[in-house]
Design a protein around this motif. Structure first.
Motif, PDB file in Angstrom:
ATOM      1  N   ALA A  54       0.852  -1.190   0.000  1.00  0.00           N
ATOM      2  CA  ALA A  54       0.000   0.000   0.000  1.00  0.00           C
ATOM      3  C   ALA A  54       0.888   1.240   0.000  1.00  0.00           C
ATOM      4  O   ALA A  54       2.109   1.140   0.176  1.00  0.00           O
ATOM      5  CB  ALA A  54      -0.891   0.020   1.243  1.00  0.00           C
ATOM      6  N   VAL A  55       0.260   2.373  -0.165  1.00  0.00           N
ATOM      7  CA  VAL A  55       0.928   3.641   0.118  1.00  0.00           C
ATOM      8  C   VAL A  55       0.631   3.977   1.575  1.00  0.00           C
ATOM      9  O   VAL A  55      -0.529   3.985   1.994  1.00  0.00           O
ATOM     10  CB  VAL A  55       0.441   4.775  -0.803  1.00  0.00           C
ATOM     11  CG1 VAL A  55       1.127   6.087  -0.420  1.00  0.00           C
ATOM     12  CG2 VAL A  55       0.711   4.433  -2.260  1.00  0.00           C
ATOM     13  N   TYR A  56       1.675   4.236   2.332  1.00  0.00           N
ATOM     14  CA  TYR A  56       1.543   4.518   3.754  1.00  0.00           C
ATOM     15  C   TYR A  56       1.702   6.020   3.985  1.00  0.00           C
ATOM     16  O   TYR A  56       2.632   6.650   3.467  1.00  0.00           O
ATOM     17  CB  TYR A  56       2.587   3.735   4.545  1.00  0.00           C
ATOM     18  CG  TYR A  56       2.242   2.275   4.685  1.00  0.00           C
ATOM     19  CD1 TYR A  56       2.316   1.410   3.606  1.00  0.00           C
ATOM     20  CD2 TYR A  56       1.808   1.762   5.903  1.00  0.00           C
ATOM     21  CE1 TYR A  56       1.971   0.073   3.721  1.00  0.00           C
ATOM     22  CE2 TYR A  56       1.465   0.423   6.046  1.00  0.00           C
ATOM     23  CZ  TYR A  56       1.549  -0.404   4.948  1.00  0.00           C
ATOM     24  OH  TYR A  56       1.203  -1.735   5.085  1.00  0.00           O
ATOM     25  N   TYR A  57       0.776   6.558   4.784  1.00  0.00           N
ATOM     26  CA  TYR A  57       0.740   7.997   5.046  1.00  0.00           C
ATOM     27  C   TYR A  57       0.917   8.272   6.530  1.00  0.00           C
ATOM     28  O   TYR A  57       0.264   7.647   7.377  1.00  0.00           O
ATOM     29  CB  TYR A  57      -0.600   8.582   4.612  1.00  0.00           C
ATOM     30  CG  TYR A  57      -0.864   8.534   3.136  1.00  0.00           C
ATOM     31  CD1 TYR A  57      -1.445   7.416   2.542  1.00  0.00           C
ATOM     32  CD2 TYR A  57      -0.518   9.607   2.316  1.00  0.00           C
ATOM     33  CE1 TYR A  57      -1.689   7.359   1.177  1.00  0.00           C
ATOM     34  CE2 TYR A  57      -0.767   9.570   0.950  1.00  0.00           C
ATOM     35  CZ  TYR A  57      -1.342   8.449   0.392  1.00  0.00           C
ATOM     36  OH  TYR A  57      -1.574   8.408  -0.955  1.00  0.00           O
ATOM     37  N   CYS A  58       1.757   9.218   6.812  1.00  0.00           N
ATOM     38  CA  CYS A  58       1.879   9.737   8.167  1.00  0.00           C
ATOM     39  C   CYS A  58       0.711  10.678   8.437  1.00  0.00           C
ATOM     40  O   CYS A  58       0.282  11.432   7.541  1.00  0.00           O
ATOM     41  CB  CYS A  58       3.205  10.465   8.312  1.00  0.00           C
ATOM     42  SG  CYS A  58       3.528  11.140   9.953  1.00  0.00           S
ATOM     43  N   GLY A 101       1.012  13.379   5.529  1.00  0.00           N
ATOM     44  CA  GLY A 101       2.237  13.370   4.760  1.00  0.00           C
ATOM     45  C   GLY A 101       1.943  13.064   3.300  1.00  0.00           C
ATOM     46  O   GLY A 101       0.795  12.862   2.913  1.00  0.00           O
ATOM     47  N   GLN A 102       2.993  13.021   2.513  1.00  0.00           N
ATOM     48  CA  GLN A 102       2.818  12.834   1.065  1.00  0.00           C
ATOM     49  C   GLN A 102       2.666  11.363   0.679  1.00  0.00           C
ATOM     50  O   GLN A 102       2.256  11.059  -0.443  1.00  0.00           O
ATOM     51  CB  GLN A 102       4.002  13.454   0.305  1.00  0.00           C
ATOM     52  CG  GLN A 102       5.263  12.601   0.257  1.00  0.00           C
ATOM     53  CD  GLN A 102       6.065  12.616   1.543  1.00  0.00           C
ATOM     54  OE1 GLN A 102       5.708  13.287   2.525  1.00  0.00           O
ATOM     55  NE2 GLN A 102       7.179  11.900   1.547  1.00  0.00           N
ATOM     56  N   GLY A 103       2.990  10.471   1.581  1.00  0.00           N
ATOM     57  CA  GLY A 103       2.846   9.044   1.316  1.00  0.00           C
ATOM     58  C   GLY A 103       4.139   8.403   0.855  1.00  0.00           C
ATOM     59  O   GLY A 103       4.959   9.037   0.177  1.00  0.00           O
ATOM     60  N   THR A 104       4.316   7.142   1.238  1.00  0.00           N
ATOM     61  CA  THR A 104       5.475   6.375   0.804  1.00  0.00           C
ATOM     62  C   THR A 104       5.004   4.969   0.439  1.00  0.00           C
ATOM     63  O   THR A 104       4.198   4.364   1.153  1.00  0.00           O
ATOM     64  CB  THR A 104       6.573   6.351   1.881  1.00  0.00           C
ATOM     65  OG1 THR A 104       7.735   5.691   1.386  1.00  0.00           O
ATOM     66  CG2 THR A 104       6.117   5.660   3.169  1.00  0.00           C
ATOM     67  N   GLN A 105       5.501   4.465  -0.684  1.00  0.00           N
ATOM     68  CA  GLN A 105       5.045   3.173  -1.183  1.00  0.00           C
ATOM     69  C   GLN A 105       5.767   2.037  -0.478  1.00  0.00           C
ATOM     70  O   GLN A 105       6.995   2.042  -0.350  1.00  0.00           O
ATOM     71  CB  GLN A 105       5.303   3.080  -2.686  1.00  0.00           C
ATOM     72  CG  GLN A 105       4.939   1.746  -3.312  1.00  0.00           C
ATOM     73  CD  GLN A 105       3.437   1.512  -3.377  1.00  0.00           C
ATOM     74  OE1 GLN A 105       2.678   2.408  -3.787  1.00  0.00           O
ATOM     75  NE2 GLN A 105       2.984   0.326  -2.977  1.00  0.00           N
ATOM     76  N   VAL A 106       4.970   1.068  -0.048  1.00  0.00           N
ATOM     77  CA  VAL A 106       5.501  -0.184   0.489  1.00  0.00           C
ATOM     78  C   VAL A 106       4.975  -1.316  -0.391  1.00  0.00           C
ATOM     79  O   VAL A 106       3.756  -1.440  -0.564  1.00  0.00           O
ATOM     80  CB  VAL A 106       5.071  -0.395   1.952  1.00  0.00           C
ATOM     81  CG1 VAL A 106       5.441  -1.794   2.433  1.00  0.00           C
ATOM     82  CG2 VAL A 106       5.711   0.660   2.847  1.00  0.00           C
ATOM     83  N   THR A 107       5.889  -2.093  -0.941  1.00  0.00           N
ATOM     84  CA  THR A 107       5.514  -3.217  -1.793  1.00  0.00           C
ATOM     85  C   THR A 107       6.131  -4.485  -1.236  1.00  0.00           C
ATOM     86  O   THR A 107       7.345  -4.550  -1.031  1.00  0.00           O
ATOM     87  CB  THR A 107       5.992  -3.000  -3.240  1.00  0.00           C
ATOM     88  OG1 THR A 107       5.436  -1.778  -3.743  1.00  0.00           O
ATOM     89  CG2 THR A 107       5.547  -4.155  -4.131  1.00  0.00           C
TER      90      THR A 107
END
Length: 117
Positions: free
Chosen positions: A91-95, A108-114
């Motif tokens: 998913a894309v994880y958001y702070c 936050g802008q989001g960070t991808q976790v695969t």
């Protein structure tokens, strides 16, 4: 200006680990609940973990025992340690920061976790 800057996403194999970090600025950090959400295309954004002051963190059921959230009120950071990752964690994880009054919040802008073999 409020900023929530995430880092630490990436590609990992099932069973692996990642650590996400969020650095906050422009807010009085100690007065905010801090958390992590995730978004999968076609689904609603889901709260993964939330930590409020000195209270015990709250986790969504399917990450209990695998994810750990921790905040540092000196560094103004909130981390999400993710262990034993599964493909469904992709998913894309958001702070997320929410003032304790509930009146204002930031993303936050989001960070991808695969998670994939």
């Amino acid at each position: 200006q409020v900023q929530l800057v995430e880092s630490g996403g990436g590609l990992v194999q099932p069973g692996g680990s990642l650590r996400l970090s969020c650095a906050a600025s422009g807010i009085t950090f100690s007065t905010y609940r801090m958390g992590w959400y995730r978004l999968v295309p076609g689904k609603q954004r889901e709260r993964v973990a939330l930590v409020t002051g000195d209270l015990a963190p709250d986790y969504v059921d399917d990450v209990v025992g695998r994810f750990t959230i921790a905040r540092d009120n000196v560094k103004n950071t909130v981390d999400l340690q993710m262990d034993n990752l599964k493909p469904e964690d992709t998913a894309v994880y958001y702070c997320y920061a929410e003032h304790k009054s509930g009146v204002v919040h930031y993303w936050g802008q989001g960070t991808q976790v695969t998670v994939s073999p």
